[in-house]
Write a protein that holds these residues in place. Structure first.
Motif, PDB file in Angstrom:
ATOM      1  N   LEU A 151       0.849  -1.187   0.000  1.00  0.00           N
ATOM      2  CA  LEU A 151       0.000   0.000   0.000  1.00  0.00           C
ATOM      3  C   LEU A 151       0.890   1.245   0.000  1.00  0.00           C
ATOM      4  CD1 LEU A 151      -2.464  -1.196   2.788  1.00  0.00           C
ATOM      5  CD2 LEU A 151      -2.835  -1.336   0.300  1.00  0.00           C
TER       6      LEU A 151
ATOM      7  N   THR B 294      -6.523  -0.285   5.223  1.00  0.00           N
ATOM      8  CA  THR B 294      -7.475   0.081   4.176  1.00  0.00           C
ATOM      9  C   THR B 294      -8.869   0.200   4.790  1.00  0.00           C
ATOM     10  OG1 THR B 294      -8.141  -2.166   3.577  1.00  0.00           O
ATOM     11  CG2 THR B 294      -6.124  -1.318   2.555  1.00  0.00           C
TER      12      THR B 294
ATOM     13  N   MET C 198      -7.113   4.649   6.467  1.00  0.00           N
ATOM     14  CA  MET C 198      -7.453   4.458   5.049  1.00  0.00           C
ATOM     15  C   MET C 198      -7.305   5.754   4.253  1.00  0.00           C
ATOM     16  SD  MET C 198     -11.619   4.354   4.922  1.00  0.00           S
ATOM     17  CE  MET C 198     -12.442   5.918   4.529  1.00  0.00           C
TER      18      MET C 198
ATOM     19  N   VAL D 253      -3.766   6.067   2.804  1.00  0.00           N
ATOM     20  CA  VAL D 253      -3.415   5.121   1.736  1.00  0.00           C
ATOM     21  C   VAL D 253      -3.747   5.743   0.376  1.00  0.00           C
ATOM     22  CG1 VAL D 253      -3.912   2.865   0.731  1.00  0.00           C
ATOM     23  CG2 VAL D 253      -3.783   3.128   3.226  1.00  0.00           C
TER      24      VAL D 253
ATOM     25  N   GLU E 123      -6.742   3.926  -2.281  1.00  0.00           N
ATOM     26  CA  GLU E 123      -7.298   2.903  -1.385  1.00  0.00           C
ATOM     27  C   GLU E 123      -8.143   1.919  -2.205  1.00  0.00           C
ATOM     28  OE1 GLU E 123      -9.510   0.596   1.097  1.00  0.00           O
ATOM     29  OE2 GLU E 123     -10.606   2.180   0.012  1.00  0.00           O
TER      30      GLU E 123
END
Length: 332
Positions: free
Chosen positions: A11, A286, A308, A311, A314
């Motif tokens: 990620l 996430t 999240m 990220v 995502e």
């Protein structure tokens, strides 16, 4: 027989995520899927080196669990028994347990709150966290990421720049602030000097300012702190509750540390029973992990579920964020 699968994903983060003990630009999380050909459930593991977790080690533990009969379980009780006989680290345990519960709920046409016996939550506010950065960049960071939309903000700090960061955040944003030191301080007297510098700022609480092993120091600090102290690293999937009650005013429960919905609920219930304040936090996750955390958020005092949002791209879109609130969209 159930079909289980574990997949690792890298990620990429939207910016360098720096806390007092490390920094990263990419996180590798693991995703568990379980199904019977008709229904399936998914769960997420976010390994944390602070607790001895690495993607490789969790993958090894998953393979060992498969060899021990993971595909033969048919109930949460059987899963708990298997995990007692063949323990795995908490992040992996959470991924496995949550995936299985999600599978059962889909199969039985039941919601996760119904299964867990908790109140459903349609939306919840979250804090947004500043990573440690050059204090001179705070204003631009606040503007770039639209942080005025959040109800409260959290600031990662260390001893070197912590006061400057807090001062600049307070100038850039009007919200109440959470201070998260991730065990950066080593003694309570230096912390008290740091607290003195914060006294004009809208501080909600201080999260885990010293290492969890400094037991006597926390006893000393709680008696003198002008702010509520919340335990994070001092509570994993277990805690010395008698001691904890004397050291802190609240507890930050994270499902990745608790090792599952069931133990996470037990930690929240124990926290409340001791008259301590409750918080639910997250790792760099996430929307799959965040969705699960939201399910337990009814009546919780503070939520820090912004992982999240850090990220980049995502992948799952199971939760949406709007005006600083999180809305669960779809069950994993």
């Amino acid at each position: 027989m159930l079909l289980w699968n574990l997949e690792a994903r890298d990620l990429t983060l939207r910016y360098t995520w720096k806390i007092s003990r490390n920094a990263s630009d990419v996180k590798t999380n693991l995703f568990v899927t379980v199904g019977d050909g008709q229904a399936q459930g998914r769960g997420e593991a976010a390994p944390n080196v602070r607790y001895g977790e690495t993607p490789a080690l969790l993958q090894e533990q998953f393979q060992a669990l498969q060899a021990s009969g993971l595909d033969q379980i048919s109930s949460v009780e059987e899963l708990s028994s298997l995990l007692s006989q063949h323990p795995v680290l908490p992040a992996l345990r959470f991924a496995i347990e949550s995936a299985f519960i999600h599978f059962l709920c889909r199969k039985n046409k039941q919601t996760v709150p119904e299964f867990l016996g908790v109140e459903p939550v349609a939306s919840a506010p979250t804090a947004y966290s500043y990573p440690i950065m050059d204090p001179g960049k705070i204003a631009a960071f606040t503007q770039e990421h639209g942080l005025h939309r959040f109800e409260y903000l959290k600031v990662k700090v260390n001893q070197e720049s912590g006061l400057d960061m807090m001062t600049q955040v307070a100038k850039a944003a009007p919200q109440r602030l959470i201070v998260d030191a991730n065990e950066a301080w080593q003694d309570p007297d230096s912390l008290m000097r740091f607290f003195e510098g914060l006294k004009k700022l809208p501080i909600i609480m201080i999260e885990q300012p010293m290492p969890s092993g400094l037991q006597e120091e926390y006893l000393y600090l709680k008696k003198r702190s002008p702010y509520d102290l919340f335990a994070d690293e001092s509570v994993t999937d277990h805690a010395d509750w008698d001691l904890l009650q004397q050291q802190f005013h609240g507890v930050n429960m994270k499902l990745m540390k608790a090792g599952g919905y069931l133990n996470g609920l037990a930690i929240l219930q124990k926290t409340r029973s001791l008259g301590l304040k409750t918080m639910i936090g997250c790792m760099m996750e996430t929307s799959m992990g965040i969705w699960s955390a939201i399910q337990l958020s009814h009546g919780v005092d503070l939520l820090d579920l912004d992982g999240m949002l850090v990220v980049k791209d995502e992948p799952f879109k199971l939760v949406k964020e709007e005006a600083g609130r999180l809305y669960p969209v779809e069950q994993p």
